[in-house]
Design an enzyme around this catalytic site. Structure first.
Site, PDB file in Angstrom:
ATOM      1  N   ASP A  93     -49.004  39.139  32.485  1.00 48.60           N
ATOM      2  CA  ASP A  93     -47.821  39.824  32.986  1.00 48.60           C
ATOM      3  C   ASP A  93     -46.599  39.204  32.323  1.00 48.60           C
ATOM      4  O   ASP A  93     -46.510  37.973  32.218  1.00 48.60           O
ATOM      5  CB  ASP A  93     -47.747  39.655  34.510  1.00 48.60           C
ATOM      6  CG  ASP A  93     -46.713  40.565  35.153  1.00 48.60           C
ATOM      7  OD1 ASP A  93     -45.528  40.492  34.743  1.00 48.60           O
ATOM      8  OD2 ASP A  93     -47.082  41.326  36.067  1.00 48.60           O
ATOM      9  N   SER A 134     -35.981  55.588  26.999  1.00 47.56           N
ATOM     10  CA  SER A 134     -36.356  56.922  27.455  1.00 47.56           C
ATOM     11  C   SER A 134     -35.148  57.841  27.547  1.00 47.56           C
ATOM     12  O   SER A 134     -34.029  57.397  27.837  1.00 47.56           O
ATOM     13  CB  SER A 134     -37.008  56.814  28.836  1.00 47.56           C
ATOM     14  OG  SER A 134     -37.165  58.078  29.435  1.00 47.56           O
ATOM     15  N   THR A 148     -34.693  59.680  29.893  1.00 44.69           N
ATOM     16  CA  THR A 148     -34.316  59.754  31.308  1.00 44.69           C
ATOM     17  C   THR A 148     -33.010  59.018  31.596  1.00 44.69           C
ATOM     18  O   THR A 148     -32.451  59.172  32.681  1.00 44.69           O
ATOM     19  CB  THR A 148     -35.415  59.165  32.217  1.00 44.69           C
ATOM     20  OG1 THR A 148     -35.668  57.816  31.831  1.00 44.69           O
ATOM     21  CG2 THR A 148     -36.683  59.970  32.131  1.00 44.69           C
ATOM     22  N   TYR A 181     -36.443  54.521  37.812  1.00 43.68           N
ATOM     23  CA  TYR A 181     -37.085  54.301  36.512  1.00 43.68           C
ATOM     24  C   TYR A 181     -36.059  54.383  35.388  1.00 43.68           C
ATOM     25  O   TYR A 181     -35.961  53.501  34.543  1.00 43.68           O
ATOM     26  CB  TYR A 181     -38.195  55.343  36.290  1.00 43.68           C
ATOM     27  CG  TYR A 181     -38.687  55.405  34.866  1.00 43.68           C
ATOM     28  CD1 TYR A 181     -39.451  54.378  34.329  1.00 43.68           C
ATOM     29  CD2 TYR A 181     -38.375  56.501  34.046  1.00 43.68           C
ATOM     30  CE1 TYR A 181     -39.898  54.426  33.016  1.00 43.68           C
ATOM     31  CE2 TYR A 181     -38.817  56.567  32.742  1.00 43.68           C
ATOM     32  CZ  TYR A 181     -39.578  55.523  32.226  1.00 43.68           C
ATOM     33  OH  TYR A 181     -40.009  55.568  30.924  1.00 43.68           O
ATOM     34  N   LYS A 200     -34.430  51.459  32.631  1.00 47.74           N
ATOM     35  CA  LYS A 200     -34.366  51.604  31.173  1.00 47.74           C
ATOM     36  C   LYS A 200     -32.939  51.404  30.673  1.00 47.74           C
ATOM     37  O   LYS A 200     -32.696  50.718  29.672  1.00 47.74           O
ATOM     38  CB  LYS A 200     -34.883  52.988  30.751  1.00 47.74           C
ATOM     39  CG  LYS A 200     -36.376  53.187  30.928  1.00 47.74           C
ATOM     40  CD  LYS A 200     -37.177  52.315  29.988  1.00 47.74           C
ATOM     41  CE  LYS A 200     -38.658  52.643  30.039  1.00 47.74           C
ATOM     42  NZ  LYS A 200     -39.466  51.794  29.131  1.00 47.74           N
ATOM     43  N   ARG A 246     -38.184  71.640  27.413  1.00 46.88           N
ATOM     44  CA  ARG A 246     -38.273  70.216  27.106  1.00 46.88           C
ATOM     45  C   ARG A 246     -38.619  70.009  25.631  1.00 46.88           C
ATOM     46  O   ARG A 246     -39.136  70.892  24.951  1.00 46.88           O
ATOM     47  CB  ARG A 246     -39.349  69.538  27.973  1.00 46.88           C
ATOM     48  CG  ARG A 246     -39.011  69.490  29.460  1.00 46.88           C
ATOM     49  CD  ARG A 246     -37.815  68.621  29.744  1.00 46.88           C
ATOM     50  NE  ARG A 246     -37.487  68.556  31.159  1.00 46.88           N
ATOM     51  CZ  ARG A 246     -36.645  69.366  31.787  1.00 46.88           C
ATOM     52  NH1 ARG A 246     -36.050  70.337  31.104  1.00 46.88           N
ATOM     53  NH2 ARG A 246     -36.402  69.229  33.069  1.00 46.88           N
ATOM     54  N   ASP A 300     -33.519  67.798  38.519  1.00 48.90           N
ATOM     55  CA  ASP A 300     -34.049  68.351  37.268  1.00 48.90           C
ATOM     56  C   ASP A 300     -32.943  69.003  36.438  1.00 48.90           C
ATOM     57  O   ASP A 300     -31.921  69.453  36.977  1.00 48.90           O
ATOM     58  CB  ASP A 300     -35.116  69.401  37.562  1.00 48.90           C
ATOM     59  CG  ASP A 300     -36.513  68.905  37.229  1.00 48.90           C
ATOM     60  OD1 ASP A 300     -36.634  67.798  36.668  1.00 48.90           O
ATOM     61  OD2 ASP A 300     -37.481  69.623  37.536  1.00 48.90           O
TER      62      ASP A 300
END
Length: 349
Positions: A64, A135, A137, A159, A163, A242, A307
């Site tokens: 880890d 990402s 995102t 998430y 990032k 997308r 979204d």
């Protein structure tokens, strides 16, 4: 050159490792196996053997990233016995948007905390080159044209927040002046597909979040229907658009980014990796059905909170700076994904 890949047994990491081996890099892998499976190692070796590649075997370390002592041991081992680690490709981290909402502590501890430990050890051993798996995102836009690297950073889930936080941290490290860092944040759009052999692909543990594994489950009749979230978006057919990128194109982008960094003294870059072409959900279903001679029943349901209707990359920076260009079409992604799912209908189990 010796390259350490964190999360190297995961979906994206495994394809990057294979591409590194194919380009004569020496590969070390650190993976906790939380989101991956050790069977990947055997399958990468099979591909290497089938293609008659004269490469060194990967060195695998189950660890880890938050275990700083283990990281120190790995870097120390390779600084004493052999040539030192020249670069890190950092793919490790938790990656489910839905899970991140319910478990933000785990996501911040793993994704941000693990990166801090990694950079600390890299600096201690004089390794100052890193490519970070970021990402799309992180962007707070997605209803207009192409998204470039200067677009607003405003992630809407934990998430994406992790990032964006890692990117900010790496920027602070770069400007700290402690040593000459070479850093590239590669912002992935929607990686999918699989290696053409069908031996490595996407094998999510738990509930699948990405659309391709869900479509495959429907095609395999493991799931009744695909849910399409909204049919009234401001797009060509009302369904979300997308930018899907083949995982092998993505892997090749990492090799070119690494070669670019090897030829500069210091650098900090944010680069999109996407096809630059939008595909709607209905277009994707049609292509998947026609490419693989399968049926994908679907139903329309309500939009998901947060979204966007249209998320497509401006990939011109990657094309001009890295001399990279996506080679594989949405049809290739569908065919390669299905080949993988036929060989491994239950993933790595």
């Amino acid at each position: 050159m010796k390259v350490l890949v964190t999360g190297g047994l995961g979906f994206i990491g495994s394809h990057i490792c294979l591409e590194l081996l194919s380009n004569n890099f020496e590969v070390l892998v650190v993976d906790s196996l939380i989101n991956s499976n050790s069977l990947v190692i055997d399958n990468i070796n099979k591909i290497v053997s089938q293609n008659k590649l004269n490469v060194r075997k990967m060195r695998i370390y189950e660890a880890d990233l938050r275990d700083e002592c283990k990281l120190i041991d790995i870097f120390r081992e390779h600084s004493i016995k052999e040539s030192s680690i020249g670069a890190v490709i950092h793919c490790a981290g938790l990656k489910s948007v839905n899970d991140s909402v319910g478990s933000p502590i785990d996501y911040w501890a793993n994704n941000v905390g693990g990166t801090i430990k990694l950079i600390k050890v890299m600096e201690e051993f004089g390794c100052n080159t890193i490519i970070f798996s970021s990402s799309a995102t992180i962007y707070g836009v997605g209803d207009g044209g192409l998204i470039n690297e200067n677009a607003t950073i405003n992630p809407i889930n934990p998430y994406g927040q992790t990032k964006a936080a890692v990117e900010r941290f790496l920027k602070d490290v770069f400007y700290s002046g402690n040593q000459k860092w070479k850093i590239v944040n590669l912002r992935y759009f929607n990686p999918t597909g699989a290696h053409k052999s069908g031996l490595i692909g996407e094998s999510p543990k738990g509930l699948a979040n990405n659309i391709f594994p869900i479509i495959s489950k429907v095609a395999l009749k493991k799931k009744d229907k695909l849910k399409i979230f909204g049919n009234n978006w401001d797009t060509k057919d009302g369904t979300g658009v997308r930018d899907y990128i083949h995982v092998m194109d993505l892997a090749e982008g990492h090799i070119l980014a690494l070669k670019y960094l090897n030829n500069v003294k210091e650098e900090f870059l944010n680069i999109n990796l996407g096809n630059g072409i939008g595909t709607s959900v209905l277009e994707l279903i049609k292509t998947y059905q026609e490419s693989n001679n399968v049926e994908i029943p679907f139903e329309f349901v309500g939009r998901r909170k947060g979204d966007f209707g249209h998320v497509v990359a401006d990939n011109s920076k990657a094309i001009s700076l890295l001399k990279w260009k996506p080679k594989r079409s949405i049809k290739d992604m569908c065919k390669d994904s299905w080949r993988w799912n036929l060989l491994y209908p239950n993933g790595y189990v």
